[in-house]
Design a protein around this motif. Structure first.
Motif, mmCIF file in Angstrom:
data_model
loop_
_atom_site.group_PDB
_atom_site.id
_atom_site.type_symbol
_atom_site.label_atom_id
_atom_site.label_comp_id
_atom_site.label_asym_id
_atom_site.label_seq_id
_atom_site.Cartn_x
_atom_site.Cartn_y
_atom_site.Cartn_z
ATOM 1 N N CYS A 1 27.584 31.481 28.434
ATOM 2 C CA CYS A 1 27.028 30.444 27.549
ATOM 3 C C CYS A 1 27.133 29.022 28.110
ATOM 4 C CB CYS A 1 27.650 30.494 26.165
ATOM 5 S SG CYS A 1 28.514 31.990 25.744
ATOM 6 N N ASP B 1 22.768 39.208 28.717
ATOM 7 C CA ASP B 1 22.993 38.028 27.893
ATOM 8 C C ASP B 1 21.727 37.181 27.763
ATOM 9 O OD1 ASP B 1 24.636 36.566 26.351
ATOM 10 O OD2 ASP B 1 25.922 35.810 27.959
ATOM 11 N N HIS C 1 20.594 33.229 25.688
ATOM 12 C CA HIS C 1 20.880 32.169 24.724
ATOM 13 C C HIS C 1 19.578 31.529 24.306
ATOM 14 C CE1 HIS C 1 24.733 32.848 26.705
ATOM 15 N NE2 HIS C 1 25.175 32.722 25.478
ATOM 16 N N HIS D 1 23.407 33.285 20.401
ATOM 17 C CA HIS D 1 23.817 34.207 21.476
ATOM 18 C C HIS D 1 23.359 35.602 21.074
ATOM 19 C CE1 HIS D 1 27.350 31.460 22.516
ATOM 20 N NE2 HIS D 1 27.121 31.132 21.257
HETATM 21 ZN ZN LIG Z 1 26.942 33.347 24.652
#
Ligand SMILES: [Zn+2]
Length: 479
Positions: free
Chosen positions: A174, A223, A225, A355
């Motif tokens: 992140c 992942d 964002h 997220h």
């Molecule tokens: Zn994250």
């Protein structure tokens, strides 16, 4: 206690410090099975007499006990650590280090298919792939707040010849993605922005906590964002829910509920971010879940201090629950990184950050998937889709020819050219759970055909290579 409660249970004059509950008396025990025994010293002192500790399970009905024992046996057979070895998927090495997975070619092939699947779905959903380094400077994690929160528990600093420099292995992606957002001015017209990365992160786990692929020290997250305006949260949630459901469907996870974690309405000051924004995003999550017809449970007070979230609780074939596909709103990091966009009103505003990682960690997801399908991967995922077995060495040339034709049509195929009896080759292919076996001998070579077997189904007949390819491609698109 500061972070919870402890409980005591009494049985006659014996007081037990335990989570409970205790049975009021042994009359409730109708079915019992002793599972294990171990030696123990009275009061843990080796100078005392040795005692035998017995472990057992009990159920109110014999039938329930039997069902439990069947599931336990099945869980052992499906254990991803056992299958990982048998199917040559992954290994660990003491020299490399505990909790650090080494993916073998076959395991890497499955993992790579999963990544490709997600990459394709994400491109369609408007994600922008980014790549960030495996380390970050101390300052990055001081800004994100992770240093204050996890500093001591995470990996030790990496020093460089410059004494003023300190780096850390990246425990999450992140902060890096926040800096990508901050790399240039953003306008409301640019939003939502969705940065995606298969980011490998490292976290220190106690060696006693390490377990196969489910608890490791290095893992890769699928992942992403999302940075959006407050009024875009609902649309973004719907899109992520769709992506998660698409993933579950492709992999055969059909039994799930969505858990919505909201803030504690009695303790609003515990949370960061404005009241108005919280209200907006909590409603957005609830509405998104309703619009997608999800079965939901709502937990008040379970939200993180920085935002509400939605998790999918997935039941596997053995009835065990896994938390997958978390979608988390975050008001904290945009604040700490001072992220901004210029609104239609020409004023500066804070974006909302979301997220999300449908697989979570690829390592943990692979473990769940291996146990769910007992190593019998759907055709599109199988590391090796077809194995060609010549009935004798003189048909090796024809076997190679068939293998090449299949490989050229993007079917992952190899030839079993070992000096073994055909029966053994078939058994080995069964153990490897290779979806298709192609057997070729004199008849097949003369007529330009192949004989095929489907794992678990057995003999499925003779085909031309063309017909066989059609069948495979049909099964792959159905998956
Ligand atoms: Zn994250």
């Amino acid at each position: 206690l500061q972070d919870g409660q402890i409980s005591f249970y009494e049985q006659g004059n014996f007081t037990d410090l335990c989570k409970g509950p205790h049975l009021p008396d042994t009359g409730y025990i109708k079915a019992v099975k002793l599972m294990n025994i171990a030696g123990a010293y009275w009061r843990g002192d080796e100078k005392n007499k040795q005692l035998t500790r017995i472990y057992g399970v009990t159920f109110p009905k014999q039938k329930l006990l039997e069902e439990y024992l069947v599931l336990l046996e099945e869980a052992k057979k499906r254990d991803h650590r056992k299958l990982g070895k048998e199917l040559d998927l992954f290994t660990f090495s003491e020299k490399v280090g505990a909790g650090l997975v080494l993916w073998l070619p076959k395991g890497a092939a499955v993992r790579d298919r999963l990544e490709q699947f997600m990459r394709k779905a994400q491109v369609k959903a408007g994600y922008l792939p980014v790549v960030t380094p495996h380390i970050g400077s101390k300052e990055l994690y001081v800004t994100s707040g992770h240093y204050a929160k996890y500093g001591a528990d995470s990996f030790q600093p990496i020093r460089t010849p410059n004494v003023d420099e300190e780096y850390f292995l990246k425990p999450m992606n992140c902060p890096h993605h926040c800096e990508i957002y901050a790399s240039r001015p953003r306008s409301y017209k640019d939003l939502p922005l969705r940065f995606a990365e298969f980011g490998t992160v490292y976290r220190y786990e106690q060696s006693g906590e390490l377990h196969g692929l489910t608890r490791v020290r290095g893992f890769t997250q699928d992942d992403a964002h999302l940075f959006c305006r407050p009024e875009q949260v609902k649309d973004e949630f719907i899109k992520v829910i769709d992506l998660v459901l698409h993933t579950f469907k492709a992999l055969g996870f059909n039994d799930y509920t969505a858990q919505i974690s909201l803030r504690d309405p009695e303790n609003k000051e515990k949370y960061i971010g404005s009241d108005e924004n919280w209200e907006k995003s909590e409603n957005a999550i609830i509405e998104a879940a309703t619009e997608r017809g999800l079965k939901t449970v709502t937990e008040l007070g379970e939200a993180a201090f920085y935002g509400p979230k939605l998790d999918f609780m997935v039941k596997d074939v053995l009835g065990r629950q896994w938390q997958l596909g978390t979608i988390q709103v975050d008001y904290n990091l945009p604040e700490r990184f001072e992220l901004e966009y210029i609104g239609a009103d020409n004023q500066k505003h804070r974006p909302v950050m979301i997220h999300r990682a449908p697989f979570g960690s690829l390592e943990r997801f692979m473990a769940i998937l291996i146990e769910q399908c007992a190593g019998d991967f759907p055709l599109w995922l199988a590391p090796e889709q077809v194995i060609v077995i010549p009935v004798a060495d003189k048909f090796l040339n024809y076997a190679e020819k068939v293998c090449n034709l299949l490989n050229n049509s993007e079917i992952r195929t190899s030839v079993d050219n070992r000096n073994e009896k055909i029966g053994k080759k078939i058994r080995d292919a069964e153990i490897q759970k290779t979806p298709y076996m192609v057997i070729v001998g004199e008849k097949e070579e003369n007529e330009g055909l192949i004989s095929a077997r489907r794992h678990k189904l057995g003999d499925i007949g003779t085909f031309t290579v063309e017909e066989f390819l059609q069948r495979l491609n049909q099964e792959i698109t159905l998956d």
